[in-house]
Write an enzyme that holds these catalytic residues in place. Structure first.
Site, PDB file in Angstrom:
ATOM      1  N   CYS A  14     -74.401  -9.427 -29.043  1.00 37.66           N
ATOM      2  CA  CYS A  14     -74.373  -9.971 -27.689  1.00 37.66           C
ATOM      3  C   CYS A  14     -72.948 -10.445 -27.377  1.00 37.66           C
ATOM      4  O   CYS A  14     -72.212 -10.855 -28.277  1.00 37.66           O
ATOM      5  CB  CYS A  14     -75.348 -11.146 -27.593  1.00 37.66           C
ATOM      6  SG  CYS A  14     -75.542 -11.778 -25.920  1.00 37.66           S
ATOM      7  N   HIS A  66     -62.960  -7.138 -40.603  1.00 36.96           N
ATOM      8  CA  HIS A  66     -62.927  -7.259 -39.138  1.00 36.96           C
ATOM      9  C   HIS A  66     -64.178  -6.672 -38.484  1.00 36.96           C
ATOM     10  O   HIS A  66     -64.145  -6.312 -37.315  1.00 36.96           O
ATOM     11  CB  HIS A  66     -61.690  -6.539 -38.574  1.00 36.96           C
ATOM     12  CG  HIS A  66     -60.403  -7.215 -38.924  1.00 36.96           C
ATOM     13  ND1 HIS A  66     -59.182  -6.576 -38.882  1.00 36.96           N
ATOM     14  CD2 HIS A  66     -60.140  -8.484 -39.327  1.00 36.96           C
ATOM     15  CE1 HIS A  66     -58.230  -7.422 -39.257  1.00 36.96           C
ATOM     16  NE2 HIS A  66     -58.787  -8.577 -39.536  1.00 36.96           N
ATOM     17  N   ASP A 120     -63.438   1.625 -38.365  1.00 34.57           N
ATOM     18  CA  ASP A 120     -63.834   2.994 -38.025  1.00 34.57           C
ATOM     19  C   ASP A 120     -65.033   3.529 -38.821  1.00 34.57           C
ATOM     20  O   ASP A 120     -65.581   4.577 -38.482  1.00 34.57           O
ATOM     21  CB  ASP A 120     -62.642   3.952 -38.183  1.00 34.57           C
ATOM     22  CG  ASP A 120     -61.998   3.868 -39.571  1.00 34.57           C
ATOM     23  OD1 ASP A 120     -62.665   3.426 -40.522  1.00 34.57           O
ATOM     24  OD2 ASP A 120     -60.815   4.245 -39.684  1.00 34.57           O
TER      25      ASP A 120
HETATM   26 ZN    ZN Z   1     -77.806 -11.864 -25.747  1.00 31.09          ZN
END
Ligand code: ZN
Length: 358
Positions: free
Chosen positions: A156, A148, A131
């Site tokens: 991407c 994380h 967060d």
């Molecule tokens: Zn990409």
């Protein structure tokens, strides 16, 4: 619930405080340990965000509450949805991003920051939360280690090897989520958490700027084949590990303040338990958790409270522990000369804090 964690550790744990007297005694022990320690580590799991109005994902304030989504949080937390059902994947993730942007960090973060800035002790933050609340509260980004990733960065949706045009030094592998505007909530169905119209995701802000495929949050989902560990995260982790190894090497006193570390994926609990175990005598894990505050039988204090309330009480106990003792009374001044001399002897100068990690 992590059975592996419980099988290996629970037998060595003891219940935390139960009665108000036990809570008071626990807070006092924690305050004294903080006052005497060489370094502080603040750790936090999803429970820390609950006081900021954020979901804890599995509990009664979970993201799933009052939704029509027929899958578990673990099933939802999978990067395959960005390929198989983008409207759902981004509907869920945008809902979270919007909450993180809108909600303020609660007073517990401010208390931790006050200790960080005023106690003169080196410190680090280690969190499984995505967060960005520690940074929002004012903690320097370089001292916040996330295990994380976080929702405020994008990458991407495919493996970096398949994304064309990546810079040789991979500096553009991850970018800020600031490109995604506020106010798209209205385009998401609150029941199914899906973007209602597919064209919503045709906006350039949801695309990888290099290959044009769908972008996704730079978050390590429960099921994830394409998560990118960004370079700055690697540097933070290196700095954190070196800081910890130094503490372990000199058997320094480390106090870990843990808030809201859950049992489902107990990364936060394990981090704190191992860290105090490997540091010197006087190290202590202070665990705030209203649902399960069991702690290792040595080096642990469990307080059955949430982060905001617990930290406020611990701050009060700490201020008391740091308050200089009252001046000697007339009768004690009449004590034998050697004892009186000892009482007047100035305290040793505070230990110079070692440099914080980069
Ligand atoms: Zn990409």
């Amino acid at each position: 619930m992590s059975t592996v964690y419980l099988e290996h550790r629970d037998a060595h744990h003891v219940p935390g405080a139960g009665s108000s007297d036990e809570i008071e005694a626990g807070l006092q022990r924690a305050a004294e340990a903080i006052a005497a320690c060489d370094a502080l580590l603040f750790t936090a799991g999803a429970g820390m965000g609950v006081d900021s109005g954020l979901p804890d994902f599995r509990g009664t304030t979970g993201l799933w509450k009052d939704r029509d989504v027929a899958m578990t949080y673990e099933d939802m937390s999978d990067d395959k949805w960005f390929t198989e059902d983008p409207a759902f994947a981004w509907g869920v993730n945008y809902t979270q991003l919007a909450m993180y942007r809108k909600n303020a960090s609660h007073a517990g973060y401010a208390t931790l920051l006050k200790w960080a800035n005023t106690l003169g002790k080196p410190y680090c933050v280690w969190t499984s939360n995505i967060d960005g609340m520690f940074q929002k509260a004012g903690f320097p980004n370089e001292l916040v280690t996330t295990c994380h990733g976080d929702m405020h960065h994008l990458q991407c949706s495919v493996d970096s090897r398949k994304c064309k045009g990546l810079a040789e030094d991979r500096s553009d592998e991850v970018w800020s989520a600031e490109v995604i505007p506020d106010g798209l909530d209205e385009e998401i169905d609150p029941g199914s958490l899906r973007f209602i119209d597919a064209p919503s995701l045709d906006r350039p802000c949801f695309k990888c700027p290099r290959c044009g495929r769908l972008a996704r949050p730079n978050v390590w989902f429960c099921g994830d084949m394409n998560y990118v560990v960004r370079q700055s995260t690697c540097k933070q982790r290196d700095g954190y590990n070196k800081w910890l190894w130094d503490l372990q090497g000199r058997q320094a006193k480390l106090v870990v303040i843990e808030c809201g570390g859950g049992l489902a994926i107990p990364s936060v609990r394990i981090e704190g338990e191992d860290d105090v175990d490997s540091c010197g005598d006087g190290s202590l894990l202070v665990r705030f958790n209203p649902n399960d505050c069991k702690v290792p039988s040595s080096k642990g204090v469990g307080i059955p409270l949430g982060g905001m309330r617990g930290l406020a009480l611990l701050d009060a106990a700490l201020q008391k522990a740091l308050t200089p003792k009252r001046s000697p009374t007339r009768s004690s001044l009449a004590a034998p000369k050697s004892k009186a001399a000892a009482a007047r002897k100035p305290s040793p100068a505070p230990r110079k804090p070692s440099p914080a990690p980069p």
